[in-house]
Design a protein around this motif. Sequence first.
Motif, PDB file in Angstrom:
ATOM      1  N   MET A  23      34.032  18.201  72.750  1.00  0.00           N
ATOM      2  CA  MET A  23      35.353  19.041  72.896  1.00  0.00           C
ATOM      3  C   MET A  23      36.056  18.793  74.028  1.00  0.00           C
ATOM      4  O   MET A  23      35.415  18.917  75.059  1.00  0.00           O
ATOM      5  N   GLU A  24      37.414  18.663  73.986  1.00  0.00           N
ATOM      6  CA  GLU A  24      38.170  18.389  75.125  1.00  0.00           C
ATOM      7  C   GLU A  24      38.447  19.756  75.728  1.00  0.00           C
ATOM      8  O   GLU A  24      38.967  20.545  75.116  1.00  0.00           O
ATOM      9  N   ILE A  25      38.673  19.741  77.167  1.00  0.00           N
ATOM     10  CA  ILE A  25      38.979  21.078  77.654  1.00  0.00           C
ATOM     11  C   ILE A  25      39.850  20.738  78.830  1.00  0.00           C
ATOM     12  O   ILE A  25      39.957  19.715  79.770  1.00  0.00           O
ATOM     13  N   PHE A  26      40.962  21.578  78.937  1.00  0.00           N
ATOM     14  CA  PHE A  26      41.941  21.610  79.868  1.00  0.00           C
ATOM     15  C   PHE A  26      42.037  22.978  80.748  1.00  0.00           C
ATOM     16  O   PHE A  26      42.270  24.087  80.151  1.00  0.00           O
ATOM     17  N   LEU A  27      41.567  23.108  81.838  1.00  0.00           N
ATOM     18  CA  LEU A  27      41.586  24.064  82.745  1.00  0.00           C
ATOM     19  C   LEU A  27      42.403  24.320  83.806  1.00  0.00           C
ATOM     20  O   LEU A  27      42.826  23.507  84.669  1.00  0.00           O
ATOM     21  N   VAL A  28      43.508  25.257  83.614  1.00  0.00           N
ATOM     22  CA  VAL A  28      44.894  25.394  84.308  1.00  0.00           C
ATOM     23  C   VAL A  28      44.579  26.278  85.218  1.00  0.00           C
ATOM     24  O   VAL A  28      44.249  27.427  85.403  1.00  0.00           O
ATOM     25  N   GLY A  29      44.767  26.133  86.597  1.00  0.00           N
ATOM     26  CA  GLY A  29      44.743  26.827  87.948  1.00  0.00           C
ATOM     27  C   GLY A  29      45.691  27.965  88.196  1.00  0.00           C
ATOM     28  O   GLY A  29      45.717  28.493  89.045  1.00  0.00           O
ATOM     29  N   GLY A  30      46.628  28.176  87.122  1.00  0.00           N
ATOM     30  CA  GLY A  30      47.559  29.380  86.979  1.00  0.00           C
ATOM     31  C   GLY A  30      49.173  28.787  87.596  1.00  0.00           C
ATOM     32  O   GLY A  30      49.004  27.167  87.387  1.00  0.00           O
ATOM     33  N   GLY A  31      49.973  29.556  87.794  1.00  0.00           N
ATOM     34  CA  GLY A  31      51.176  29.023  88.160  1.00  0.00           C
ATOM     35  C   GLY A  31      52.252  29.067  86.961  1.00  0.00           C
ATOM     36  O   GLY A  31      51.850  29.556  85.888  1.00  0.00           O
ATOM     37  N   ARG A  32      53.624  28.810  87.248  1.00  0.00           N
ATOM     38  CA  ARG A  32      54.753  29.093  86.404  1.00  0.00           C
ATOM     39  C   ARG A  32      55.166  27.689  85.877  1.00  0.00           C
ATOM     40  O   ARG A  32      56.338  27.777  84.966  1.00  0.00           O
ATOM     41  N   GLU A  33      54.650  26.579  86.185  1.00  0.00           N
ATOM     42  CA  GLU A  33      55.267  25.221  85.679  1.00  0.00           C
ATOM     43  C   GLU A  33      54.728  24.879  84.467  1.00  0.00           C
ATOM     44  O   GLU A  33      53.662  24.248  84.230  1.00  0.00           O
ATOM     45  N   ALA A  34      55.261  25.668  83.293  1.00  0.00           N
ATOM     46  CA  ALA A  34      54.644  25.523  82.017  1.00  0.00           C
ATOM     47  C   ALA A  34      54.367  23.980  81.740  1.00  0.00           C
ATOM     48  O   ALA A  34      53.280  23.730  81.277  1.00  0.00           O
ATOM     49  N   ARG A  35      55.269  23.384  81.491  1.00  0.00           N
ATOM     50  CA  ARG A  35      55.410  21.840  80.927  1.00  0.00           C
ATOM     51  C   ARG A  35      54.311  21.166  81.720  1.00  0.00           C
ATOM     52  O   ARG A  35      53.305  20.226  80.927  1.00  0.00           O
ATOM     53  N   VAL A  36      54.361  21.125  83.107  1.00  0.00           N
ATOM     54  CA  VAL A  36      53.507  20.070  83.760  1.00  0.00           C
ATOM     55  C   VAL A  36      52.029  20.661  83.585  1.00  0.00           C
ATOM     56  O   VAL A  36      51.199  19.791  83.623  1.00  0.00           O
ATOM     57  N   ALA A  37      51.715  21.901  83.555  1.00  0.00           N
ATOM     58  CA  ALA A  37      50.520  22.537  83.551  1.00  0.00           C
ATOM     59  C   ALA A  37      49.925  22.362  81.982  1.00  0.00           C
ATOM     60  O   ALA A  37      48.711  22.502  82.037  1.00  0.00           O
ATOM     61  N   HIS A  38      50.608  22.246  81.049  1.00  0.00           N
ATOM     62  CA  HIS A  38      50.204  22.517  79.645  1.00  0.00           C
ATOM     63  C   HIS A  38      50.468  21.354  78.560  1.00  0.00           C
ATOM     64  O   HIS A  38      49.951  21.309  77.673  1.00  0.00           O
ATOM     65  N   GLU A  39      51.046  20.298  79.257  1.00  0.00           N
ATOM     66  CA  GLU A  39      51.429  19.183  78.287  1.00  0.00           C
ATOM     67  C   GLU A  39      50.128  18.350  77.814  1.00  0.00           C
ATOM     68  O   GLU A  39      50.107  17.761  76.899  1.00  0.00           O
ATOM     69  N   GLY A  40      49.161  18.094  78.819  1.00  0.00           N
ATOM     70  CA  GLY A  40      47.922  17.680  78.589  1.00  0.00           C
ATOM     71  C   GLY A  40      47.114  18.145  77.125  1.00  0.00           C
ATOM     72  O   GLY A  40      46.813  17.693  76.437  1.00  0.00           O
ATOM     73  N   PHE A  41      47.046  19.535  77.450  1.00  0.00           N
ATOM     74  CA  PHE A  41      46.432  20.430  76.441  1.00  0.00           C
ATOM     75  C   PHE A  41      47.225  20.307  75.197  1.00  0.00           C
ATOM     76  O   PHE A  41      46.672  20.013  73.935  1.00  0.00           O
ATOM     77  N   VAL A  42      48.540  20.575  75.184  1.00  0.00           N
ATOM     78  CA  VAL A  42      49.324  20.568  73.837  1.00  0.00           C
ATOM     79  C   VAL A  42      49.224  19.169  73.331  1.00  0.00           C
ATOM     80  O   VAL A  42      49.102  19.011  72.076  1.00  0.00           O
ATOM     81  N   GLY A  43      49.464  18.225  74.031  1.00  0.00           N
ATOM     82  CA  GLY A  43      49.353  16.697  73.464  1.00  0.00           C
ATOM     83  C   GLY A  43      47.918  16.539  72.879  1.00  0.00           C
ATOM     84  O   GLY A  43      48.173  15.908  71.817  1.00  0.00           O
ATOM     85  N   ALA A  44      46.919  16.977  73.674  1.00  0.00           N
ATOM     86  CA  ALA A  44      45.573  16.745  72.809  1.00  0.00           C
ATOM     87  C   ALA A  44      45.739  17.499  71.477  1.00  0.00           C
ATOM     88  O   ALA A  44      44.703  17.073  70.664  1.00  0.00           O
ATOM     89  N   CYS A  45      46.072  18.410  71.272  1.00  0.00           N
ATOM     90  CA  CYS A  45      46.167  19.357  70.198  1.00  0.00           C
ATOM     91  C   CYS A  45      47.076  18.679  68.821  1.00  0.00           C
ATOM     92  O   CYS A  45      47.072  18.975  67.909  1.00  0.00           O
ATOM     93  N   GLY A  46      47.646  17.367  69.248  1.00  0.00           N
ATOM     94  CA  GLY A  46      48.104  16.540  68.271  1.00  0.00           C
ATOM     95  C   GLY A  46      49.434  17.014  67.285  1.00  0.00           C
ATOM     96  O   GLY A  46      49.425  17.090  66.134  1.00  0.00           O
ATOM     97  N   GLY A  47      50.069  18.086  67.717  1.00  0.00           N
ATOM     98  CA  GLY A  47      51.097  18.860  67.012  1.00  0.00           C
ATOM     99  C   GLY A  47      50.394  19.954  66.122  1.00  0.00           C
ATOM    100  O   GLY A  47      51.351  20.626  65.241  1.00  0.00           O
ATOM    101  N   GLY A  48      49.235  20.190  66.134  1.00  0.00           N
ATOM    102  CA  GLY A  48      48.567  21.128  65.372  1.00  0.00           C
ATOM    103  C   GLY A  48      48.778  22.512  66.019  1.00  0.00           C
ATOM    104  O   GLY A  48      49.248  22.707  67.052  1.00  0.00           O
ATOM    105  N   ARG A  49      48.579  23.659  65.130  1.00  0.00           N
ATOM    106  CA  ARG A  49      48.702  24.934  65.509  1.00  0.00           C
ATOM    107  C   ARG A  49      47.626  25.440  66.525  1.00  0.00           C
ATOM    108  O   ARG A  49      46.585  25.032  66.615  1.00  0.00           O
TER     109      ARG A  49
END
Length: 232
Positions: free
Chosen positions: A1-27
Amino acid sequence: MEIFLVGGGREARVAHEGFVGACGGGRIVAYALDDADLDVGRWESTLKEAGAAEVTVVPVSAARPPSADDLVGAAGVYVAGGLTPAYRDVMVDGGTEWLDAARTAGLVYGGFSAGAAIAAERAVVGGWRTEFQGRTVDVCDSELGEDLEPLTVLPGLGLVPFLVDVHAAQWGTLYRLTHAVLATGIEGWAIDENTVLAIGTNGTPTVQGTGAATHVQPTGPTSTTITVVTPS
């Protein structure tokens, strides 16, 4: 299981791109605590700003804990931020069949702030003071104790073997994590805002985002080593 732990903050793209990318476009199914601060739109936009095509926000509470059925057809599961002890109570004590289903299906896990802290086998859920060598010492500002006074470590989701604290540089929680490491003898990571500790299937952590993650390892009953890791 790939795991992405975000330390908080409001810069959505930089903090979440890795996680979203690993989901491969899925829901992506995003669990958010159903309390007075619930903001479904925030979590939808946070993930979509990072490139998610489809996001389903599921409010959870003691009366409506997470369910394995929520995750049917999903590629990733995301646990949002808020009051960490309350998230832990719902996501862990409320039953972890949802997590078993996520693992079986090979979903990607993303945790933001509280969702990152409770991913640990032993979760640092809050508190602002502790007992150390016969004295009571403050470990962070009282306003940052998550409605708890004593430094509190409770069973978490067990996704990672180390302790996790968040908002490290912004809230000064590295010191709290250090005391949690000393109290438990378990290594830990303190993650800055807008920063991600990513753990691949090989179990090796890497740092992404704009800040740093600080690795704290116990070396004795009153000592640790501290290593600051920045994105490569």
